[in-house]
Design a protein around this motif. Structure first.
Motif, mmCIF file in Angstrom:
data_model
loop_
_atom_site.group_PDB
_atom_site.id
_atom_site.type_symbol
_atom_site.label_atom_id
_atom_site.label_comp_id
_atom_site.label_asym_id
_atom_site.label_seq_id
_atom_site.Cartn_x
_atom_site.Cartn_y
_atom_site.Cartn_z
ATOM 1 N N ARG A 103 -48.158 -23.580 0.001
ATOM 2 C CA ARG A 103 -47.429 -24.135 -1.143
ATOM 3 C C ARG A 103 -47.023 -25.583 -0.887
ATOM 4 O O ARG A 103 -45.979 -25.845 -0.283
ATOM 5 C CB ARG A 103 -46.194 -23.265 -1.414
ATOM 6 N N ARG A 124 -46.402 -19.580 4.004
ATOM 7 C CA ARG A 124 -45.542 -18.387 3.913
ATOM 8 C C ARG A 124 -46.345 -17.117 4.149
ATOM 9 O O ARG A 124 -47.301 -16.846 3.407
ATOM 10 C CB ARG A 124 -44.907 -18.366 2.518
ATOM 11 N N ASP A 240 -40.359 -17.634 0.696
ATOM 12 C CA ASP A 240 -40.187 -17.532 -0.760
ATOM 13 C C ASP A 240 -39.074 -18.480 -1.199
ATOM 14 O O ASP A 240 -39.219 -19.267 -2.132
ATOM 15 C CB ASP A 240 -39.861 -16.076 -1.124
ATOM 16 N N ASP A 244 -39.263 -22.578 -3.040
ATOM 17 C CA ASP A 244 -38.594 -23.018 -4.273
ATOM 18 C C ASP A 244 -37.675 -24.208 -3.990
ATOM 19 O O ASP A 244 -37.547 -25.112 -4.827
ATOM 20 C CB ASP A 244 -37.779 -21.865 -4.893
#
Ligand code: IPM
Ligand code: MN
Length: 346
Positions: A103, A124, A240, A244
């Motif tokens: 990500r 992740r 996770d 973000d």
């Protein structure tokens, strides 16, 4: 000869079905320019699929995903699916033997963000950890969730992180750094094993710097000193949350792309969810999905197409004329996609 790829599409729920169309329009534009060809296989998965057929990830869908060259996913409404309805994202991640979700988060010219200098990627682990889905009730007043950490999954994720760091170093010329995130002071056995696996892999990459940070301190440091990070390697839940954080520090979830890559299969998904508040209105930001399609193109070996797609998105964002609501504009998803296509064809 032009290459041809079979792409399994999993539109899913909510805005997933809308943004995936935008992604395909961009892929088809590449074909029209004489680039690679794509054969789509649209498959059901998600909450609506659970309502239709009683399971959110039918086995035929997983088989189709395995049979394709790559999988492109919209978004899935996981929260509404009851335990007996299955877990489409977990099922895909485990079924496709994904090593990690990659990500990237970086500031984008023209897009306001809290961090001027963030440019990192979260790697992740996505098949185990506290999302092992192993939960049970002890009695009416005590619920348990089992956090599973294995050497095998940790090692695979760590390898992906160090490979990613090498790739980024080659591209940017900046020395690579992997930061492994943990809470080993409390989770002595499970994060002890995770860190042991990471350190073992680190020894195979003497050219890449390696450090560890506590997850809480890491979250604070990402906000206070975002430029200090390159590749952040994390177990499932920590990754996770931190992905973000990174997306928020960079350009927001409307622009956050991700790739779940394993040794045999891979699937690609925007980090955002189904956005029930705007679903069905045709106003979702398609950029995350288009950038995700770019990551898919790179995985397929279509690097120049990936570059072209990313450049087109960034050029439209830098120009700032056409923007969806999340970026302060009034454009629809279709208008935003039109602008990307115009840039791609310019
Ligand atoms: C993500 C999402 C999912 C996850 C949810 C919807 C299960 O938040 O991809 O980050 O945590 O894996
Ligand atoms: Mn998430």
């Amino acid at each position: 000869m032009t290459s041809s790829y079979s792409i399994c599409l999993l539109p899913g729920d909510g805005i997933g079905t809308e943004v995936i169309d935008c992604g395909c329009r961009v892929l088809d534009a590449l074909t029209a320019q004489g680039g690679p060809q794509f054969i789509y296989d649209i498959q059901p998965a998600g909450y609506d699929t659970f309502l239709d057929v009683g399971h959110s990830l039918p086995s035929a869908t997983l088989e189709a995903a395995k049979a394709a060259d790559a999988v492109l996913l919209g978004a899935m409404d996981v929260a509404q699916i009851p335990p007996h309805g299955g877990d489409p994202l977990g099922g895909l991640r485990i079924g496709l033997e994904v090593s990690a979700s990659i990500r990237p988060s970086a500031t984008i010219p023209g897009i306001k963000s809290p961090a001027a200098d963030i440019d990192c990627v979260i790697v992740r682990e996505v098949t185990e950890g506290l999302y092992s889905r192993d939960e049970y009730m002890g009695d009416d007043d005590a619920a348990y969730a089992i956090r599973v950490i294995t050497r095998e999954a940790s090692t695979k994720a760590a390898r992906m992180a160090f490979e990613e760091a090498r790739m980024r170093e080659k591209r940017s010329g900046k020395p690579g750094l992997v930061t492994a995130v943990h809470k080993v002071g409390v989770l002595k056995l499970s994060d002890g094993l995770f860190l042991e696996a990471c350190a073992d892999v680190a020894r195979d990459y003497p050219d890449i710097a390696y450090e560890t940070r506590n997850v809480d301190a890491c979250a604070m440091d990402m906000v206070r000193e975002p430029g200090a990070f390159d590749v952040i390697l994390a177990t499932n839940v920590f990754g996770d949350i931190l992905s973000d954080v990174a997306a928020g520090m960079a350009a927001g979830l409307g622009l956050a792309a991700s790739a779940c890559i394993g040794d045999r299969w891979a699937y690609f998904e925007p980090v955002h969810g189904t956005a029930p508040d705007i679903a069905g209105q045709g106003v979702a930001n398609p950029c995350a999905t288009v950038l995700t399609a770019g990551m898919m193109l790179r995985y397929l070996g279509e690097g120049s197409s990936a570059d072209a797609v990313e450049a087109a998105v960034y050029a439209v964002l830098a120009e700032g004329q056409v923007r969806t609501g999340d970026l302060g504009g009034t454009a629809t998803s279709a208008q935003m996609t039109d602008a990307i296509l115009a840039m791609l064809n310019a």
